[in-house]
Write an enzyme that holds these catalytic residues in place. Sequence first.
Site: not given
Ligand code: MIG
Length: 663
Positions: A304, A307, A417
Amino acid sequence: MVKRFRFGAPIETEAVLEKGAQQDKQQLSLVQTADGLEYEMPDDMIVYGLGENTRGINKRGWIYVSNCTDNPHHNEGTRSLYGAHNFLLLSGEGQQLGLFIDTPAKVTFDIGYSRYNLLRITAGQDYDLYVIEGSTPAQVVQEFRQLIGRSYIPPKWAFGYGQSRWSYLSSDEVREVVRGHREKGLPLDSVYLDIDYMERYKDFTVDREQFADFEQLVSEMKQEHIHLVPIIDAGVKVEEGYDVYEEGEKEGYFCKDEEGNDFIVGVWPGRCCFPDMLNDKARAWFGNKYKVLLDKGIDGFWNDMNEPAVFYSEKRLKKVFEKLQDYQGQNLDVNTFFEFQALAAGVSNNEEDYRSFYHNYRGEKIRHDKVHNLFGYYMTRSASEAFERLEPEKRILMYSRSSYIGMHRYAGIWQGDNLSWWSHLLMNLKMMPSLNMCGFLYTGADIGGFGGDATEDLVIRWLSFGVFTPLLRNHAARGTRQQEAYRFPRTNLFQNVLTARYCMLPYLYSEFMKAALRSTMMFSPLGFVYPSDQTARQVEDQLFVGENIMIAPVYEQNASGRTVYFPETMKLLRFHDGGVLEGSVYEKGWAYVEMPLGDVCVFIRDGYLLPLAKGGSHVAEVDFEDLRLYTCGSDVKSYEYYMDDGETKDYSLDKYIRILKAE
Ligand code: MIG
């Protein structure tokens, strides 16, 4: 036929396997401009492609920017999502043209936004352009996919249902989620661990207060055929005594600022450093860290915030705090008020921050914005390359939020998201074929929606589509309504929908594998299958899944059916109340079809068959040999059924395809 044209001196991305010789620009069928390319599109041309993006399957009429962005509030007006997938397919009368713009920097695609017939690509000075000519859309895609290499193949269990939430906060909460499903007869194969399983959001650690028995939990779950899938974030917490931070710091593996100091950003754990995923040594080092969790029995991950998302940088924060003083005591009129508001809101994912740190890529110091779109790709590649070293024979589940074409060889993606909106269910559907064109086959969206509150009917309808997508995961954000299937009253409807998935697994897995091994589409727009049917070309809310079936999901609240376009004769098959009903046969043309909430409907194409298994409470329980073949029409084509062990990497069309024939 693929032709490569080089402009300037592009930075290597490793999207393409074999680049091929450069062509003379005289042969270019597009107009070269100062910073990109232009093309006049005939009125009836459809523009496919761009992978993960908003809006239509036909991308025409909007402007898109490839610039990997964390945007949890995306909607129809959004130009950039989490991935950068610079492939377009211009599909017109007698002409099919594939274009791939290979550069790790920002690219803008104005596809008839400024002027309806004008395609304008802005890519700067340095890029490789690949032009692919073919006779059908499907053929162009296949050539492109062969150019970029075979798509990632997950383990078979990863085609089962996964339940996620940000976050399940303890071992016992995880157990409860599993119990909730098992007690109500709802199939399940995986439960996700979001950031709170870590100790203070530190990658490759486990919170020993809430997950004291982590190893025990993993093996206990394995007994129940449940795989735990932990998240890994891009930022490494700055903390004395934390081995990952200390090693990275000592070895110089983190991204640097202008002066050569570690670049500090704020993400989940507070102050963080970004491992320099583009640096081969740093990448190998970060990848090896996944071993900490592999050793505990983990066999799947999601990457995660790559980007990479930046809540703030230390430098920027300092500036903003100083500037905020200026507003104190002022009479904030409308303009100053908005300035003031923008100042604080602008600290996250700020372009200036992306221009303030550096990578060591192939021995050169390169400013981040020039390679921005590669970060998520290379982070995920770090993991996959490590799996290849550590567990060469085993398939490990891996998917990422951010991506670039090329990453499709290493992992899948989830679609970021989204929100608990009906329009995002439709967006999920439209992204599937676009992603397939770009090599991403293992993909799906957060079912039920990530942000916002889901309703029971939305989750059921979304699942009724999601059961066709390779990645089938229900996920929701912190603070939103709980949306696990077992929490809603109409359990039997959820049972029916999920059972449909497990019955269709033989077909879905077989179609996925053939698409991966033959570089073909698993989800096709109708225009790919019937390129000369002008009506079919315009349908954007129905898809082919594999070659044999068409789907037409309901994506509007309170609708109990919908209008469907039949490009040829098809037979309805309805999963209803745990069984399979053979429905009407529809002739070519439009028809209204009843699709009650909780039924899963598929349309079998005339002369084709659909093999179905009996289902199971998890993938290992499904009997992939005990199949019943449902057919449409009398002269039924035999089916190439691909089935392997789903665990090892011994993929082979020759070895594992069998022919199924209807009686
Ligand atoms: O800023 O880890 O897209 O699936 O649950 C949020 C917490 C960070 C973004 C991910 C989402 C995840 C969440 N993350």
